[in-house]
Design a protein around this motif. Sequence first.
Motif, PDB file in Angstrom:
ATOM      1  N   UNK A 151       0.760  -1.218   0.226  1.00 26.34           N
ATOM      2  CA  UNK A 151      -0.052  -0.015  -0.049  1.00 26.34           C
ATOM      3  C   UNK A 151       0.881   1.309   0.054  1.00 26.34           C
ATOM      4  N   UNK A 152       2.184   1.150   0.336  1.00 28.75           N
ATOM      5  CA  UNK A 152       3.146   2.083   0.360  1.00 28.75           C
ATOM      6  C   UNK A 152       4.302   2.299  -0.521  1.00 28.75           C
ATOM      7  N   UNK A 389       3.267   9.039   3.672  1.00 30.42           N
ATOM      8  CA  UNK A 389       3.965   8.530   2.203  1.00 30.42           C
ATOM      9  C   UNK A 389       2.994   7.925   1.328  1.00 30.42           C
ATOM     10  N   UNK A 390       3.038   8.204   0.108  1.00 34.25           N
ATOM     11  CA  UNK A 390       2.286   7.950  -1.155  1.00 34.25           C
ATOM     12  C   UNK A 390       2.247   6.603  -1.455  1.00 34.25           C
ATOM     13  N   UNK A 391       1.448   6.184  -2.504  1.00 33.20           N
ATOM     14  CA  UNK A 391       1.189   4.914  -2.606  1.00 33.20           C
ATOM     15  C   UNK A 391       2.045   4.843  -4.017  1.00 33.20           C
ATOM     16  N   UNK A 431      -1.262   4.343  11.713  1.00 34.15           N
ATOM     17  CA  UNK A 431      -1.980   3.202  11.328  1.00 34.15           C
ATOM     18  C   UNK A 431      -3.294   3.840  10.497  1.00 34.15           C
ATOM     19  N   UNK A 432      -3.167   3.676   9.343  1.00 27.23           N
ATOM     20  CA  UNK A 432      -4.237   4.273   8.303  1.00 27.23           C
ATOM     21  C   UNK A 432      -5.086   3.340   7.701  1.00 27.23           C
ATOM     22  N   UNK A 436      -0.155   0.225   7.893  1.00 29.74           N
ATOM     23  CA  UNK A 436       0.798   0.965   8.762  1.00 29.74           C
ATOM     24  C   UNK A 436       1.480   1.872   7.706  1.00 29.74           C
ATOM     25  N   UNK A 437       1.924   3.101   8.291  1.00 22.86           N
ATOM     26  CA  UNK A 437       2.882   3.954   7.347  1.00 22.86           C
ATOM     27  C   UNK A 437       3.637   4.757   8.426  1.00 22.86           C
TER      28      UNK A 437
END
Length: 476
Positions: A151-152, A389-391, A431-432, A436-437
């Motif tokens: 996802x990141x 942070x972006x995908x 935790x989005x 996790x990011x």
Amino acid sequence: MTDTPLWQLSATDLAARARNGDISAEASVQAAVDRMRAVNPALNAVVVDTGDDALERARALDKARKGGATPGTLHGVAVTIKINVDQKGQATSNGMPALKDMIAADDAPLVKNLQDAGAVVIGRTNTPELSFRADTDNPLFGRTHNPWGHHISAGGSSGGAGSAVMAGIGALAHGNDIGGSLRFPAAANGAVTVKPGLGRVPAWNPSQKAERGMLAQSMSVQGLLVRKAADLHTAMPAMIAPDARDPFHAPLPWRGEDLDWPIRVGFTRETYGFDLHPEVNAALEAARDALNDAGYIVEEVTPPCMPEVAQEGYRALLTEVSHLMKADIEAIGSDTIKAIFAEYFRQFPPFEEMDYLKVIARRTYYSREWARQQERFPLMLTPFLPQPFFSPDRDTEGAEGVREVLGAALWSYSMNFMGLPAGNLPARLSVLPQGPVPIGVQIVGRRWREDLVVDAMCAIEDRLGALATQLWQRMD
């Protein structure tokens, strides 16, 4: 001794144990190679496995030590090298199919310096084409994945290095940074880095056919990504050893003079027209509070010359790129990288000749204004990106994608333009909904005072903790 697997140990611990004879260099390197071969297939962080050669070198180091040789400061520590830097006998492909057979005849200075200190290269890490994206994917080796999940993005351009070191593939990962290529992967993967300032690490690729442009020479620097901030104190002194092949290297010691305590830290949340996400704000506040707790004096300040220094600096760099690299981009780049560069040029239009010369002249003014503020505030705590942070592939999604990935990174490339050291470390794990990011923050230091930046990052990490253990629990 503990039951902790060797691949999980910091570079500092590994070097100390190997130097003391508690473990062999071979055992240290074998653990890193085994970890690489276990987890890398899912990550594609290391794209050239040199593990067999590494084990031969480790055995040679052990033999030399038994014969009375003094072990180096990084004796037996596994390191990865990014594929855009020369390593003898390996291709410096830079993620480009057209360069896949460009075999280096000699080591770049940083590779020599690390190996002279006893480090052992176990593999070469992935980068985007021409090392000019904040996301790591290319037609030669494909995409590098973030060990926190798909996802990141793994960041770029040293995305392979960031993914590898956080996954436990070597305790040290080489990377470089012309506009954020050490700090983007640190922020993405939860690693720690310091972008050295101008002239700190000798740089040159023996395979290069022509000298780089002036801004490429002055903005691009070589460094390391690590899991623990203290490893930068252990490893960077080896990286900065002089090499005559870089005539502009500044042969200064790693440690500068002691400053009066407590050290003042300027603090800003300013993101210059971009929304500051609550999770980024929380990370900034956590880092600020940690520094206060460690005895630093943190005060909110207005940074000088921002955002002009960032915008003009990156436009100046792209002016140079348009003249010196555009033909290669068009000739050997993929459609993806061509489209991204086209958007770069739209959002950061190259200067005409006289305007370019004026901006290069203003670079001194901008740096002077920062130096004046740094007399009172030797360190500055800033955002790195205004949003989590972006995908992956966000920068392929047109104007808004490039704006989120690069346009918002004013705090990144401004430091390259002025040649100031800048560190990045995680201050929060968010935790989005997507998963996790890690959330990274940036610490900017006085010129040639990377040591002060690393000291401050150690202080923050001592209070907030590192992220590697949490990551490994998820991975395993």
